[in-house]
Design a protein around this motif. Structure first.
Motif, PDB file in Angstrom:
ATOM      1  N   CYS A   1      -3.280   9.137  -5.537  1.00 45.92           N
ATOM      2  CA  CYS A   1      -1.975   8.508  -5.356  1.00 45.92           C
ATOM      3  C   CYS A   1      -2.079   6.990  -5.408  1.00 45.92           C
ATOM      4  CB  CYS A   1      -1.369   8.915  -4.008  1.00 45.92           C
ATOM      5  SG  CYS A   1      -1.146  10.694  -3.813  1.00 45.92           S
ATOM      6  N   TRP A   2      -1.041   6.393  -5.976  1.00 47.66           N
ATOM      7  CA  TRP A   2      -0.925   4.931  -6.042  1.00 47.66           C
ATOM      8  C   TRP A   2      -0.336   4.421  -4.733  1.00 47.66           C
ATOM      9  CZ3 TRP A   2       2.845   1.084  -5.914  1.00 47.66           C
ATOM     10  CH2 TRP A   2       2.533  -0.140  -6.528  1.00 47.66           C
ATOM     11  N   ASN A   3      -1.010   3.435  -4.122  1.00 49.01           N
ATOM     12  CA  ASN A   3      -0.510   2.874  -2.867  1.00 49.01           C
ATOM     13  C   ASN A   3      -0.399   1.358  -2.909  1.00 49.01           C
ATOM     14  OD1 ASN A   3      -0.255   4.981  -0.479  1.00 49.01           O
ATOM     15  ND2 ASN A   3      -1.920   5.649  -1.819  1.00 49.01           N
ATOM     16  N   GLY A   4      -0.291   0.821  -4.114  1.00 50.25           N
ATOM     17  CA  GLY A   4      -0.216  -0.620  -4.278  1.00 50.25           C
ATOM     18  C   GLY A   4      -1.274  -1.090  -5.255  1.00 50.25           C
TER      19      GLY A   4
ATOM     20  N   ASP B   1      -5.082  -0.123  -5.206  1.00 50.67           N
ATOM     21  CA  ASP B   1      -5.194   0.743  -4.025  1.00 50.67           C
ATOM     22  C   ASP B   1      -4.872   2.180  -4.426  1.00 50.67           C
ATOM     23  OD1 ASP B   1      -5.269   1.937  -1.549  1.00 50.67           O
ATOM     24  OD2 ASP B   1      -3.690   0.704  -0.646  1.00 50.67           O
TER      25      ASP B   1
ATOM     26  N   GLU C   1       5.874   3.419  -7.054  1.00 47.70           N
ATOM     27  CA  GLU C   1       6.215   3.540  -5.640  1.00 47.70           C
ATOM     28  C   GLU C   1       5.045   4.122  -4.870  1.00 47.70           C
ATOM     29  OE1 GLU C   1       9.800   5.801  -5.241  1.00 47.70           O
ATOM     30  OE2 GLU C   1      10.968   4.467  -6.554  1.00 47.70           O
ATOM     31  N   GLN C   2       4.920   3.708  -3.619  1.00 45.98           N
ATOM     32  CA  GLN C   2       3.814   4.182  -2.788  1.00 45.98           C
ATOM     33  C   GLN C   2       3.813   5.705  -2.720  1.00 45.98           C
ATOM     34  OE1 GLN C   2       3.756   2.600   1.176  1.00 45.98           O
ATOM     35  NE2 GLN C   2       1.692   3.339   1.595  1.00 45.98           N
ATOM     36  N   GLY C   3       2.644   6.290  -2.978  1.00 47.88           N
ATOM     37  CA  GLY C   3       2.498   7.732  -2.931  1.00 47.88           C
ATOM     38  C   GLY C   3       2.674   8.426  -4.269  1.00 47.88           C
TER      39      GLY C   3
END
Length: 390
Positions: free
Chosen positions: A5-8, A11, A53-55
Motif C-alpha cells: 500500500c501507498w502511504n505517502g 512510503d 491516497e493513503q492506503g
C-alpha cells in the motif's frame, strides 16, 4: 489479506487490508499467484503522480487463479489461470471496438477528473492513482477484476507464471513501441533506456528485424542485458556524447526511429541539458523531458518518434524541430489486449523468452517495501522484481 500500500512519498508498506468482493456480475476475484514491480510504480512511490491516497493498493502487473465469479454464465470459471492486462476494457465503446483498448471510454470511473488534470483520460488502470479510476492493484493476495469478460486471457497450456506474467504490461508495451515505428526490416532504431520496457523494446526490434539497434543506457547491468536482448550498439550517456555517437553510427543521418523508454524522470548528462537536469532533480520536478528532446534532435528527417514512456503533464519540447524535420510522433498507454495473444504465441514458439530480465524473486509481499527501494535505487543489480505468491 496482505497487500502493498501507498502511504505517502517513498512510503510503501505491506499491510493487512479487507479482501475484495464481487460488485458486479462481470467481476471476478483473482487469487494472485505472481505479480511484479513496474518502473511506472516508482512514479507513484516518488510522488510524481497526483491523486494517490493513503492506503491505495499498488500494482498493475499480476496474474492468478479465478476463485469467484460475478455470474454463473461468466466466460471465466473458478480455477482458470488468467493473465490480467493492466488496463480495464468495457469491450463495448467505440475505442474498444477499434482495438484502442487503452482509450476505453467507460472503464475510468474518474475520467472527468483525469481530463481536467491531464488533458484527457486514459482507460481505467489497476493500482495507478485515482486519475485512472482508483482501482485496487495486484500487489496483493486477491484482486477484484471488473469487466473481466473482456481483457483477461486464459494462460496457454504449459506456460509458466514467469513466462506469462509480463504479458500483462511490459512485453506488450515494448512491442507496441516498435510496432509504432513501422519497421519493414533493416532500419536503424535507437532506444533510450534499457529498463524492463526498454529491454523488451530492444527484443521487439530484433524480432522485427531492425538492421541496427542502439541502446542508450548508463547502468552496467542494463547495458549487459541490452546486448542479450539484441542491441548491436550501446551508448553510455554518462561517458559519451550521445548525439555525436549517433551521428557516427548512422553516417550523420540519424536513426530511422527513436523510442523513449525513460519518460518524465529522465536525466541530462552534458551541457545545458545536464545543468538543467541537476537543478530540476533537486526541485523534484515531475517533468524532465531530456530524453524526448534529445530524440527529436537525433532522429533523421521524416523519422518516427515512439513514446511509451510515462508523462504526467505538459513538457517543453522543440515543436519547431518536429515540424521542420517532418517527424511522426506516436505514443500512448498500451493496448494490451491487441497484442497479448500473438505475443503469447511468440513465447510458446520460443521466439521470445521474457524471463531473461528477472533479477529478484520473492515469495512474500512482506519483502515488498525493501524491494521497492532496491529497484528504485538500482541496487544489487536489480532490473526486475517478481513475487511468487503460490
Amino acid at each position: 489479506m496482505r497487500a502493498l500500500c501507498w502511504n505517502g512519498r517513498n512510503d510503501i508498506r505491506c499491510e493487512t487490508v479487507p479482501d475484495p468482493s464481487i460488485e458486479d456480475r462481470r467481476d471476478v476475484i483473482i487469487k494472485v499467484t505472481s505479480c511484479a514491480i513496474c518502473g511506472s510504480d516508482l512514479h507513484l512511490m516518488d510522488g510524481q503522480m497526483p491523486t494517490m491516497e493513503q492506503g491505495d493498493i499498488l500494482g498493475h502487473e499480476f496474474m492468478g487463479e479465478v476463485v469467484e465469479v460475478g455470474s454463473p454464465d461468466h466466460v471465466l470459471k473458478k480455477g482458470d489461470r488468467v493473465i490480467v492486462p493492466f488496463n480495464i476494457n468495457c469491450g463495448e465503446c467505440r475505442m474498444c471496438k477499434m482495438q484502442n483498448y487503452a482509450s476505453c471510454l467507460r472503464s475510468n470511473r474518474n475520467a472527468a477528473m483525469a481530463a481536467k488534470v491531464q488533458g484527457y483520460a486514459t482507460a481505467g488502470l489497476f493500482g495507478y492513482s485515482h486519475l485512472t479510476g482508483g482501482y485496487s492493484g495486484g500487489q496483493a493476495e486477491y484482486v477484484r477484476v471488473p469487466m473481466a469478460d473482456v481483457a483477461p486471457m486464459k494462460v496457454p497450456e504449459g506456460m509458466s507464471d514467469e513466462q506469462a506474467l509480463f504479458l500483462t504490461d511490459i512485453l506488450p508495451t515494448g512491442w507496441q513501441a516498435l510496432d509504432y515505428c513501422d519497421l519493414k526490416g533493416g532500419e536503424t532504431v535507437a532506444i533510450w533506456g534499457a529498463g524492463p520496457v526498454g529491454l523488451f523494446a530492444i527484443k521487439s526490434a530484433a524480432v522485427m528485424k531492425a538492421g541496427r539497434i542502439i541502446a542508450i543506457e548508463s547502468v552496467p547491468e542494463r547495458m549487459s542485458l541490452a546486448r542479450i536482448a539484441g542491441a548491436t550498439d550501446v551508448i553510455d550517456p554518462s561517458t559519451e556524447d550521445v548525439m555525436e555517437r549517433l551521428r557516427e553510427l548512422t553516417n550523420g543521418e540519424g536513426p530511422d526511429a527513436v523510442v523513449d523508454c525513460v519518460g518524465m524522470e529522465a536525466s541530462g548528462h552534458h551541457g545545458l541539458l545536464g545543468a538543467l537536469s541537476k537543478v530540476q532533480e533537486k526541485l523534484t520536478s515531475t517533468q524532465r523531458p531530456y530524453a524526448l528532446e534529445q530524440m527529436i534532435q537525433a532522429v533523421r528527417p521524416s523519422g518516427i518518434v515512439s513514446v511509451p514512456g510515462v508523462y504526467a503533464g505538459p513538457v517543453p519540447i522543440n515543436m519547431a524541430a518536429v515540424v521542420q524535420k517532418g517527424l511522426t510522433m506516436r505514443s500512448g498507454q498500451t493496448h494490451v489486449k491487441r497484442y497479448i495473444e500473438p505475443l503469447a504465441k511468440l513465447i510458446q514458439h520460443g521466439t521470445i523468452d521474457p524471463t531473461f530480465l528477472i533479477t529478484h524473486r520473492s515469495g512474500s509481499l512482506d519483502d515488498g517495501p525493501e524491494l521497492y527501494k532496491t529497484f528504485r535505487d538500482k541496487q544489487d543489480g536489480c532490473v526486475k522484481v517478481v513475487f511468487h505468491l503460490g
